[in-house]
Design a protein around this motif. Structure first.
Motif, PDB file in Angstrom:
ATOM      1  N   TYR A 241      -3.379  14.779  -0.292  1.00 49.39           N
ATOM      2  CA  TYR A 241      -3.267  14.024  -1.536  1.00 49.39           C
ATOM      3  C   TYR A 241      -2.964  12.558  -1.257  1.00 49.39           C
ATOM      4  O   TYR A 241      -2.088  12.228  -0.447  1.00 49.39           O
ATOM      5  CB  TYR A 241      -2.169  14.639  -2.419  1.00 49.39           C
ATOM      6  N   SER A 242      -3.688  11.678  -1.901  1.00 46.49           N
ATOM      7  CA  SER A 242      -3.501  10.233  -1.755  1.00 46.49           C
ATOM      8  C   SER A 242      -3.539   9.790  -0.292  1.00 46.49           C
ATOM      9  O   SER A 242      -2.782   8.921   0.131  1.00 46.49           O
ATOM     10  CB  SER A 242      -2.176   9.804  -2.399  1.00 46.49           C
TER      11      SER A 242
ATOM     12  N   THR B 141       2.612  -8.010  -9.422  1.00 47.64           N
ATOM     13  CA  THR B 141       1.951  -7.688 -10.684  1.00 47.64           C
ATOM     14  C   THR B 141       0.960  -6.539 -10.509  1.00 47.64           C
ATOM     15  O   THR B 141       0.770  -5.726 -11.418  1.00 47.64           O
ATOM     16  CB  THR B 141       1.236  -8.917 -11.270  1.00 47.64           C
ATOM     17  N   GLU B 142       0.351  -6.443  -9.328  1.00 52.03           N
ATOM     18  CA  GLU B 142      -0.521  -5.302  -9.057  1.00 52.03           C
ATOM     19  C   GLU B 142       0.286  -4.005  -9.057  1.00 52.03           C
ATOM     20  O   GLU B 142      -0.148  -2.979  -9.609  1.00 52.03           O
ATOM     21  CB  GLU B 142      -1.228  -5.479  -7.713  1.00 52.03           C
ATOM     22  N   ILE B 143       1.456  -4.014  -8.433  1.00 52.57           N
ATOM     23  CA  ILE B 143       2.331  -2.839  -8.431  1.00 52.57           C
ATOM     24  C   ILE B 143       2.710  -2.468  -9.858  1.00 52.57           C
ATOM     25  O   ILE B 143       2.702  -1.289 -10.242  1.00 52.57           O
ATOM     26  CB  ILE B 143       3.588  -3.118  -7.583  1.00 52.57           C
TER      27      ILE B 143
ATOM     28  N   GLU C 254       0.820  -1.206   0.000  1.00 56.96           N
ATOM     29  CA  GLU C 254       0.000   0.000   0.000  1.00 56.96           C
ATOM     30  C   GLU C 254       0.857   1.261   0.000  1.00 56.96           C
ATOM     31  O   GLU C 254       0.509   2.269  -0.646  1.00 56.96           O
ATOM     32  CB  GLU C 254      -0.936  -0.005   1.206  1.00 56.96           C
ATOM     33  N   GLU C 255       1.982   1.227   0.698  1.00 59.44           N
ATOM     34  CA  GLU C 255       2.874   2.383   0.723  1.00 59.44           C
ATOM     35  C   GLU C 255       3.594   2.551  -0.607  1.00 59.44           C
ATOM     36  O   GLU C 255       3.863   3.679  -1.053  1.00 59.44           O
ATOM     37  CB  GLU C 255       3.881   2.254   1.860  1.00 59.44           C
ATOM     38  N   ILE C 256       3.906   1.442  -1.264  1.00 58.76           N
ATOM     39  CA  ILE C 256       4.517   1.522  -2.595  1.00 58.76           C
ATOM     40  C   ILE C 256       3.540   2.159  -3.584  1.00 58.76           C
ATOM     41  O   ILE C 256       3.920   3.027  -4.388  1.00 58.76           O
ATOM     42  CB  ILE C 256       4.939   0.124  -3.084  1.00 58.76           C
ATOM     43  N   LEU C 257       2.280   1.754  -3.534  1.00 58.21           N
ATOM     44  CA  LEU C 257       1.275   2.336  -4.432  1.00 58.21           C
ATOM     45  C   LEU C 257       1.114   3.829  -4.158  1.00 58.21           C
ATOM     46  O   LEU C 257       0.988   4.642  -5.088  1.00 58.21           O
ATOM     47  CB  LEU C 257      -0.061   1.619  -4.262  1.00 58.21           C
ATOM     48  N   LYS C 258       1.128   4.191  -2.901  1.00 63.72           N
ATOM     49  CA  LYS C 258       1.026   5.599  -2.521  1.00 63.72           C
ATOM     50  C   LYS C 258       2.233   6.391  -3.033  1.00 63.72           C
ATOM     51  O   LYS C 258       2.102   7.534  -3.486  1.00 63.72           O
ATOM     52  CB  LYS C 258       0.926   5.687  -1.002  1.00 63.72           C
TER      53      LYS C 258
ATOM     54  N   PHE D 155       7.231  -9.757   2.567  1.00 61.05           N
ATOM     55  CA  PHE D 155       7.546  -9.893   1.145  1.00 61.05           C
ATOM     56  C   PHE D 155       6.293  -9.628   0.324  1.00 61.05           C
ATOM     57  O   PHE D 155       5.179  -9.578   0.842  1.00 61.05           O
ATOM     58  CB  PHE D 155       8.113 -11.285   0.842  1.00 61.05           C
ATOM     59  N   TYR D 156       6.513  -9.447  -0.975  1.00 62.75           N
ATOM     60  CA  TYR D 156       5.422  -9.264  -1.918  1.00 62.75           C
ATOM     61  C   TYR D 156       5.135 -10.595  -2.598  1.00 62.75           C
ATOM     62  O   TYR D 156       6.047 -11.250  -3.111  1.00 62.75           O
ATOM     63  CB  TYR D 156       5.781  -8.223  -2.983  1.00 62.75           C
TER      64      TYR D 156
END
Length: 834
Positions: free
Chosen positions: A757-758, A395-397, A316-320, A388-389
């Motif tokens: 923002y975000s 793939t979502e990232i 979630e932090e990576i997407l942000k 870990f991912y």
């Protein structure tokens, strides 16, 4: 990356809370307090607040320090380096039991400690009766408020810097700075009736814009091929690739580009043009000022490296982070998912990489998981040391990044910085060997068990380099590469390169390896052990080339070891300069001989990404204050360092040495300049956010913002006037004018925007300046948007503390903090007024 070493004395004031065995009621608490600031000394007082005595033996305390410690020969304790930054504190024969209510002091010497991030951390105790289990110890004062030293010189420096800033009444409204920007009269009133009219080739971008506007207006605008009335038009026209034009008037908004990427960048400028508080609450309309903008990026590669190996960062932090990167038009996420301390990506067929390599906990063998580092503690799965991912996460990232026109470059750290992978494959080897599957066990092994070579990496590992003489190493690299290719294909995301690391392989590796000796005897093209460097990267290069990928890495992928004046040193290797290697050059440290390395390699033909540690490493502390978190081995990096970085001549505006002091006038004498012809080889800039000192999302965002905006500015915008001005005095005048405008834009527009923002970001609030002069204390801020509060009773200031409004005349022990409109505060500054 080398640490400059300076021995300092630490005294640890330790107090931890633990429930051991039911038979023993031992209660300890720990608190670390600063005793001296320069050189930094701390004290750790062990206090037993339980009913039973801490026994004289039968226990060990473990803790982490990424700085090397020297034995102070405490008569009652020994301190032993285990591996990496893990240390063991053990009672000696002279240690008497610690009765209830008693305390004991321990002395420790560490190397070059300067700030709060250098404190030892992650304390836990292990009882001999249960050596497999550790019990975490709780720090009762994690903020170290009581340890804040008086810093009048530092506070005065900030005060002086702030006095040179003037809040402008109308700061520029778009960052990064556009090529052409003109404000017009009038506004476009964006409300529920607006529609998005798009060329069919921009439909994905149109729907993304509609989703963004729904967050602001509470209703998603319709996306149509044509419409009348109030419209936002995404239209196609013949413009250079990635160039866009943005036109806003009272009737319509038009974004024009030839490519979807250009349209997307125009959309980001439109969002930044909106009032900063547009994201705070849903509203019925938003007034957007009328402008005419023509814009395009200066560099094709505008990157942010995120290190998720040292400390894990959730998806979630990576997407942000991708959202904020896109807002400021950064287009490359350098995904550092593997290192000594962690492997963070699920790889089908190699489950050990995440079963072992993604977990950290108390272990001295690393057979089941990795040991604690950076204070991750004794338990697996409960801190940022573990995680870990999954393949689906990744793939979502990738899909999320592609939607925002960001390429993700994965990094497989090798041949050094590879301990997590090595230990994982050793676990695989043992498991399969026990089942009698010898061939399968050896297929991906990364270490030669007969290797007697001795070495120690900068991070104090003695077993973190893969043995490049083993064929199984290349099986492993091919397996990881092919699985990555499949993930990118599934996500329909672009993959042009894989980063293979290459940095910080210590002296001594491979020298006593039978596998290496066998290879050298068989392949006479490899002159000696040092030749294995080129051998390894040549094989990786060919493997990538066969998959239509090119190789990226740190600068060392294009370097070789030579003997000069009886010492081995790394120099650039001209024999591989034509292989399309893309090198992130981080080392421009003064005094190392690498000050001009990026330019030497670019002049030779390498494709270079300027990742200069002195300007673009965001994990460096912002300043010299004790209370400012972050590293400092590469100098101090605040928003100004990346802002005044000049890509084609970074010597010109270098102002500070690694200690934060003014640079010597002849610091770059004799250094190679970048040739005009080689400018094409500078493909872009990269900000790096290494995570050794980052264990929470809040700290991650604190170190990221607003510094990364300065990197985005310098990698997107053309050279400002002060760069080309030859007159030094006039150049300084032009710089100060531009700097004023930039800081005003950050504080008046971008920071308030990032409050919401975000979901909002925990960006760093600048510290106040404080000056003692003429019998008074003066304080100031970087912006009128900020307020300073203070206390005189030793407590940390809050927004309820006294507000500074005029010079103070009372003597006392003052603590100052700056606060923004959201009541978030800066680091605390202490000044004693006597």
């Amino acid at each position: 990356m080398n640490y400059k070493i300076r021995l300092i004395q630490l005294c640890l004031l330790l107090s931890f809370s633990i429930a051991c065995c039911s038979a023993q009621d031992v209660r300890l608490t720990y608190k670390i307090q600063l005793k001296a600031a320069s050189p930094m000394r701390t004290a750790v007082l062990i206090t037993n607040s339980g009913k039973e005595s801490l026994p004289a033996k039968g226990w060990n305390i473990y803790f982490n320090s990424f700085k090397r410690l020297v034995d102070e020969k405490n008569p009652d304790f020994t301190i032993t380096s285990i591996h990496g930054g893990l240390y063991r504190l053990s009672p000696t024969e002279s240690f008497a039991s610690l009765p209830s209510g008693a305390s004991r002091e321990i002395k420790i010497t560490a190397e070059d400690s300067r700030n709060i991030s250098d404190m030892p951390l992650g304390f836990y105790i292990v009882w001999d009766k249960n050596p497999e289990k550790g019990y975490s110890l709780t720090n009762t004062d994690p903020g170290y408020i009581s340890a804040i030293p008086s810093e009048p010189e530092f506070a005065a420096k900030i005060f002086s810097q702030n006095t040179q800033l003037k809040d402008l009444p109308a700061p520029q409204k778009i960052l990064p700075t556009p090529v052409k920007y003109e404000e017009k009269s009038g506004v476009f009133r964006l409300d529920f009736s607006a529609k998005i009219v798009t060329d069919a080739s921009f439909s994905k971008e149109a729907n993304l814009l509609a989703a963004d506007l729904e967050k602001l207006l509470g209703r998603k605008p319709a996306v149509l091929p044509k419409s009348t009335g109030k419209v936002i038009i995404l239209q196609k026209a013949h413009l250079p690739e990635n160039t866009y034009q943005l036109s806003v008037n009272s009737d319509k908004i038009t974004i024009t580009a030839s490519t979807a990427t250009g349209i997307f960048y125009g959309m980001q400028s439109l969002k930044v043009l909106m009032p900063p508080k547009s994201w705070a609450v849903k509203q019925s309309f938003i007034n957007i000022p009328a402008v005419e903008v023509t814009d395009s990026p200066r560099f094709e590669h505008r990157a942010l490296l995120v290190d998720v190996a040292r400390n894990f960062i959730k998806k979630e932090e990576i997407l942000k982070t991708l959202e904020v990167m896109a807002l400021y038009k950064m287009n490359v996420l350098h995904f550092h998912f593997s290192d000594d301390e962690g492997w963070r990506l699920e790889i089908p067929g190699l489950p050990e990489l995440t079963q072992v390599g993604s977990q950290r906990g108390h272990t001295l063998t690393s057979e089941k998981y990795l040991p604690p580092t950076y204070g991750s503690g004794p338990q697996t799965g409960v801190s940022s040391g573990s995680g870990f991912y999954t393949r689906n996460d990744f793939t979502e990232i990738l899909r999320f990044a592609k939607q925002r026109h960001i390429q993700v470059i994965p990094e497989i750290e090798s041949p050094g910085h590879a301990r997590a992978a090595i230990m994982s494959m050793e676990a695989r080897y043992k498991n399969l060997s026990a089942k009698g599957e010898k061939q399968a066990a050896e297929k991906y092994r990364l270490a030669d068990p007969q290797d007697q070579s001795t070495y120690r990496s900068v991070q104090m590992w003695r077993d973190n380099v893969v043995n490049v003489a083993l064929p199984s190493v290349y099986n492993f690299m091919k397996k990881i590469t092919d699985e990555l290719v499949l993930m990118y294909k599934e996500a329909d995301a672009p993959l042009t390169t894989i980063h293979f690391g290459g940095d910080e392989v210590p002296a001594g590796v491979w020298e006593k390896s039978p596998a290496v000796n066998e290879l050298l005897a068989k392949d006479k093209s490899i002159e000696n052990v040092d030749g294995l460097w080129k051998y390894y990267f040549s094989k990786v290069h060919e493997m990538l080339k066969s998959r239509n990928l090119y190789m990226s890495g740190w600068e060392e992928i294009g370097m070789k070891k030579v003997l000069k004046n009886g010492k081995k040193r790394m120099i650039e290797d001209s024999t591989v300069a034509d292989r399309n290697y893309h090198a992130d050059v981080w080392n421009n440290l003064l005094g190392t001989g690498a000050e001009d390395l990026a330019y030497r390699m670019a002049n030779m033909g390498y494709k270079i990404i300027l990742s200069n540690v002195t300007n673009n490493y965001l994990d460096m502390a912002a300043n010299k204050s004790f209370h400012e978190p972050g590293m400092f081995w590469g100098g101090y990096v605040d928003i100004d360092k990346p802002y005044y970085f000049i890509p084609y001549n970074y010597y010109k505006n270098s102002k500070e040495n690694l200690d934060g002091d003014p640079i010597a006038a002849n610091a770059y004498a004799g250094k190679q300049q970048l040739s005009v012809a080689a400018r094409k080889n500078i493909t872009g800039l990269q900000a790096a956010l290494w995570s050794e000192t980052i264990a929470t999302p809040e700290r991650f965002e604190f170190m990221l913002l607003p510094k990364v905006i300065s990197v985005a500015e310098r990698s997107w915008a053309k050279d400002p006037e002060w760069v080309s001005e030859l007159d030094t005095t006039q150049s300084k005048v032009l710089y100060q004018k531009a700097w004023n405008a930039y800081v005003a834009t950050l504080n008046q527009r971008e920071m308030p925007r990032l409050d919401s923002y975000s979901g909002g970001f925990n960006y760093r609030i600048p510290t106040p300046g404080v000056l003692i002069k003429d019998g008074k204390i003066f304080a100031n801020n970087q912006s009128k948007n900020l307020k300073t509060h203070y206390t005189t009773d030793g407590s940390e200031p809050t927004v309820k503390s006294a507000l500074y409004s005029q010079p103070l005349t009372s003597k006392g022990n003052y603590l100052f903090r700056t606060f923004n409109e959201k009541a978030r505060g800066s680091q605390t500054i202490r000044v004693v007024f006597e």
